[in-house]
Design a protein around this motif. Structure first.
Motif, PDB file in Angstrom:
ATOM      1  N   LEU A  35       1.241 -10.344  -9.296  1.00 47.37           N
ATOM      2  CA  LEU A  35       0.571 -10.145 -10.581  1.00 47.37           C
ATOM      3  C   LEU A  35      -0.525  -9.098 -10.485  1.00 47.37           C
ATOM      4  CD1 LEU A  35       0.199 -13.744 -12.086  1.00 47.37           C
ATOM      5  CD2 LEU A  35       1.865 -11.977 -12.681  1.00 47.37           C
ATOM      6  N   SER A  36      -1.271  -9.098  -9.386  1.00 44.79           N
ATOM      7  CA  SER A  36      -2.342  -8.106  -9.249  1.00 44.79           C
ATOM      8  C   SER A  36      -1.783  -6.699  -9.087  1.00 44.79           C
ATOM      9  CB  SER A  36      -3.255  -8.464  -8.064  1.00 44.79           C
ATOM     10  OG  SER A  36      -2.586  -8.297  -6.822  1.00 44.79           O
ATOM     11  N   LEU A  37      -0.609  -6.582  -8.445  1.00 45.78           N
ATOM     12  CA  LEU A  37       0.032  -5.268  -8.352  1.00 45.78           C
ATOM     13  C   LEU A  37       0.444  -4.779  -9.746  1.00 45.78           C
ATOM     14  CD1 LEU A  37       2.456  -3.958  -5.702  1.00 45.78           C
ATOM     15  CD2 LEU A  37       3.159  -3.831  -8.085  1.00 45.78           C
ATOM     16  N   ILE A  38       0.992  -5.673 -10.546  1.00 44.58           N
ATOM     17  CA  ILE A  38       1.354  -5.314 -11.919  1.00 44.58           C
ATOM     18  C   ILE A  38       0.122  -4.864 -12.691  1.00 44.58           C
ATOM     19  CG2 ILE A  38       2.156  -6.282 -14.123  1.00 44.58           C
ATOM     20  CD1 ILE A  38       4.112  -7.994 -12.437  1.00 44.58           C
ATOM     21  N   ASP A  39      -0.973  -5.581 -12.528  1.00 45.80           N
ATOM     22  CA  ASP A  39      -2.218  -5.200 -13.209  1.00 45.80           C
ATOM     23  C   ASP A  39      -2.672  -3.805 -12.787  1.00 45.80           C
ATOM     24  OD1 ASP A  39      -2.263  -7.619 -14.496  1.00 45.80           O
ATOM     25  OD2 ASP A  39      -3.730  -8.547 -13.150  1.00 45.80           O
ATOM     26  N   GLU A  40      -2.448  -3.473 -11.520  1.00 47.08           N
ATOM     27  CA  GLU A  40      -2.898  -2.178 -11.011  1.00 47.08           C
ATOM     28  C   GLU A  40      -1.994  -1.039 -11.481  1.00 47.08           C
ATOM     29  OE1 GLU A  40      -4.082  -0.079  -6.709  1.00 47.08           O
ATOM     30  OE2 GLU A  40      -3.676  -2.234  -6.839  1.00 47.08           O
ATOM     31  N   VAL A  41      -0.683  -1.267 -11.507  1.00 45.99           N
ATOM     32  CA  VAL A  41       0.251  -0.195 -11.840  1.00 45.99           C
ATOM     33  C   VAL A  41       0.348   0.034 -13.345  1.00 45.99           C
ATOM     34  CG1 VAL A  41       2.677   0.535 -11.732  1.00 45.99           C
ATOM     35  CG2 VAL A  41       1.589  -0.528  -9.738  1.00 45.99           C
ATOM     36  N   ARG A  42       0.394  -1.032 -14.127  1.00 44.93           N
ATOM     37  CA  ARG A  42       0.584  -0.948 -15.578  1.00 44.93           C
ATOM     38  C   ARG A  42       1.941  -0.313 -15.902  1.00 44.93           C
ATOM     39  NH1 ARG A  42      -3.089  -4.439 -17.908  1.00 44.93           N
ATOM     40  NH2 ARG A  42      -5.047  -4.256 -16.786  1.00 44.93           N
ATOM     41  N   ASP A  51       0.817  -1.206   0.000  1.00 47.51           N
ATOM     42  CA  ASP A  51       0.000   0.000   0.000  1.00 47.51           C
ATOM     43  C   ASP A  51       0.852   1.257   0.000  1.00 47.51           C
ATOM     44  OD1 ASP A  51      -2.680   1.348   0.342  1.00 47.51           O
ATOM     45  OD2 ASP A  51      -1.687   2.039   2.175  1.00 47.51           O
ATOM     46  N   SER A  52       1.919   1.289   0.799  1.00 45.19           N
ATOM     47  CA  SER A  52       2.756   2.501   0.836  1.00 45.19           C
ATOM     48  C   SER A  52       3.427   2.724  -0.517  1.00 45.19           C
ATOM     49  CB  SER A  52       3.794   2.402   1.954  1.00 45.19           C
ATOM     50  OG  SER A  52       4.761   1.398   1.687  1.00 45.19           O
ATOM     51  N   TYR A  53       3.814   1.654  -1.186  1.00 40.99           N
ATOM     52  CA  TYR A  53       4.411   1.763  -2.517  1.00 40.99           C
ATOM     53  C   TYR A  53       3.399   2.330  -3.508  1.00 40.99           C
ATOM     54  CZ  TYR A  53       6.485   0.233  -6.962  1.00 40.99           C
ATOM     55  OH  TYR A  53       6.985   0.187  -8.249  1.00 40.99           O
ATOM     56  N   LEU A  54       2.193   1.807  -3.494  1.00 38.88           N
ATOM     57  CA  LEU A  54       1.171   2.280  -4.429  1.00 38.88           C
ATOM     58  C   LEU A  54       0.812   3.741  -4.161  1.00 38.88           C
ATOM     59  CD1 LEU A  54      -1.168  -0.856  -4.612  1.00 38.88           C
ATOM     60  CD2 LEU A  54       0.321   0.034  -6.421  1.00 38.88           C
ATOM     61  N   ARG A  55       0.833   4.157  -2.901  1.00 34.28           N
ATOM     62  CA  ARG A  55       0.525   5.558  -2.590  1.00 34.28           C
ATOM     63  C   ARG A  55       1.607   6.492  -3.118  1.00 34.28           C
ATOM     64  NH1 ARG A  55       0.772   6.230   2.580  1.00 34.28           N
ATOM     65  NH2 ARG A  55       0.793   4.095   3.386  1.00 34.28           N
ATOM     66  N   ALA A 106       5.092 -12.028 -19.127  1.00 33.39           N
ATOM     67  CA  ALA A 106       4.016 -11.848 -20.098  1.00 33.39           C
ATOM     68  C   ALA A 106       3.143 -10.661 -19.716  1.00 33.39           C
ATOM     69  CB  ALA A 106       3.178 -13.124 -20.200  1.00 33.39           C
ATOM     70  N   ALA A 107       2.867 -10.505 -18.418  1.00 34.28           N
ATOM     71  CA  ALA A 107       2.057  -9.369 -17.959  1.00 34.28           C
ATOM     72  C   ALA A 107       2.790  -8.051 -18.191  1.00 34.28           C
ATOM     73  CB  ALA A 107       1.714  -9.536 -16.476  1.00 34.28           C
ATOM     74  N   ILE A 108       4.089  -8.047 -17.904  1.00 33.46           N
ATOM     75  CA  ILE A 108       4.883  -6.837 -18.128  1.00 33.46           C
ATOM     76  C   ILE A 108       4.945  -6.503 -19.618  1.00 33.46           C
ATOM     77  CG2 ILE A 108       7.214  -5.885 -18.028  1.00 33.46           C
ATOM     78  CD1 ILE A 108       5.862  -5.819 -15.340  1.00 33.46           C
TER      79      ILE A 108
END
Length: 440
Positions: free
Chosen positions: A318-325, A280-284, A364-366
């Motif tokens: 993987l879900s973090l990657i999906d969120e950040v793009r 969470d702190s990273y995403l913020r 593949a996600a990246i």
């Protein structure tokens, strides 16, 4: 046949990170200042292997390269110097097993000419001392550089991530003096640089006795006449201060690109890695950066298969990657480094086949997101800094503000900044047309 006693030609081969590229350039300048001539690895009298301990099987790659050099066909075996982080961590053992000539750590390479002279007498020359920043004062002045140049401003690490050898091979975090950095940046611009990338293991930890911080340093560098672009890497989330975030909105020369490694998307794994930040702190932090610079390209680092990582925890990544793009990324399978705490985590090792499958899915996600980011630039107009020739006559390759490679046919020359319309977006590069030509 033995290597020449007094080498007249040299080749420096650097592995791994951008700081190693910078160090390799400086070692080449040191040897050139001694009257030696740069050559290729197939024929050089002296070959310097500037190593990185971060990548998988780093030591094995060094042994393999030494073996090739000792049995090369084009010329007699050269004098061999192993430099960098592998030299710091395992250089004495490598010297014992392979009978190389020089071992020099990343904080002592300013002594390379003297070590080469010592080795020429037939004695192993070894220097793995770790003085703070003494080497920078001993390095020659920069004379000629490419349009985009590296400048180390900070070295070492105090974070002690459990998987990482950097605190043991590069030492504690240390910042170069403000005035020294500004002087070297001016010299780089005088030598032809239009863009400077500030380097450090934790570059955003740079500071001085006045509390200037990396953002203040960037503001000062922005005032250098002729310096058109500034970048920095690699950053740690814990040192992403508000002033640096604001600089992305306020300093025009600071490019819209941020490499901010996260390593994993699971809080439990992040704690086991001693990353000192949460998901969470990273995403913020990323939210705050995007708020001031909506077009910023984000890049990250990921490790899959850290000891004990479950399927569910990998799905968190993987879900973090999906969120950040992310616009780009570096990703690796976990491999233990001797002397690190993670190497002692013998319970919960993830099978190699599982790591392979996870890395394939992550990459593949990246790749999906990188292709989407590139596609979003189609039709945009931006400045491209031309850096090198392309494969076709009249073709040059440069970098967009978002660090994408851009190919174009042009009459401009290397080092020029040209306005380009992006006309094709491939997964790993772009193609452009100068706007004057596009309008014609």
């Amino acid at each position: 046949m033995n290597a020449p006693k007094s080498p007249k030609t040299f080749h420096v081969k650097s592995y791994g990170c951008q700081m190693n590229v910078y160090d390799g350039e400086r070692m080449a300048e040191l040897l050139g200042a001694q009257g030696m001539t740069a050559s290729d690895a197939a024929t050089a009298d002296l070959v310097v292997l500037n190593t990185c301990h971060i990548r998988e099987r780093a030591t094995e790659k060094v042994y393999s390269e030494i073996g090739r050099l000792k049995h090369r066909e084009e010329a007699p075996a050269p004098m061999i110097a192993v430099a960098g982080c592998v030299a710091q961590a395992e250089g004495e053992e490598i010297a014992r097993r392979t009978k190389i000539d020089v071992v020099v750590g990343p904080q002592a390479y300013h002594n390379l000419p003297e070590l080469v002279s010592q080795a020429a007498s037939g004695t192993l020359a070894l220097d793995t001392d770790m003085p703070a920043i003494a080497k920078f004062g001993a390095l020659p002045k920069r004379r000629k550089v490419s349009p985009s140049a590296f400048l180390t401003v900070q070295e070492g690490c105090d974070k002690f991530c459990t998987y990482c050898v950097v605190p043991y091979t590069r030492g504690a975090e240390i910042s170069r003096p403000f005035a020294t950095i500004v002087d070297e940046a001016k010299a780089l611009v005088d030598a032809g640089a239009k863009e400077i990338t500030l380097l450090g293991q934790n570059v955003n930890a740079w500071d001085d006795e006045n509390g200037t911080g990396l953002h203040g340093l960037i503001v000062a560098l922005d005032k250098i006449d002729g310096l058109k672009r500034i970048r920095y890497t690699t950053s740690h989330p814990n040192d992403m201060r508000e002033g640096l975030i604001r600089a992305h909105a306020e300093v025009e020369s600071l490019m819209p690109y941020l490499h901010l490694p996260v390593q994993a998307g699971s809080d439990r794994i992040l704690k086991a890695m001693n990353r000192s930040h949460t998901r969470d702190s990273y995403l913020r932090i990323l939210e705050r950066v995007r708020a001031v610079r909506p077009d910023i390209a984000l890049s990250g680092d990921f490790i899959v298969g850290f000891p004990g990582e479950t399927d569910a925890e990998f799905e968190d990544t993987l879900s973090l990657i999906d969120e950040v793009r992310y616009a780009a990324s570096f990703s690796f399978k976990y491999s233990p480094r001797p002397g690190t705490p993670a190497a002692e985590m013998t319970d919960g090792f993830v099978p190699a086949a599982v790591m392979d499958e996870r890395l394939k899915r992550l990459q593949a996600a990246i790749a999906r997101d990188q292709a989407a980011f590139n596609a979003a630039t189609l039709g945009k107009t931006c400045e491209v800094l031309l850096e090198r020739p392309g494969k076709l006559p009249g073709q040059l390759i440069g970098k967009s503000p978002w660090l994408q490679s851009v190919h174009l046919m042009t009459d401009a020359k290397i080092g020029d900044l040209v306005e380009v319309e992006i006309v094709r977006a491939d997964p790993n590069s772009l193609a452009g047309v100068e706007t004057a030509k596009a309008a014609a």
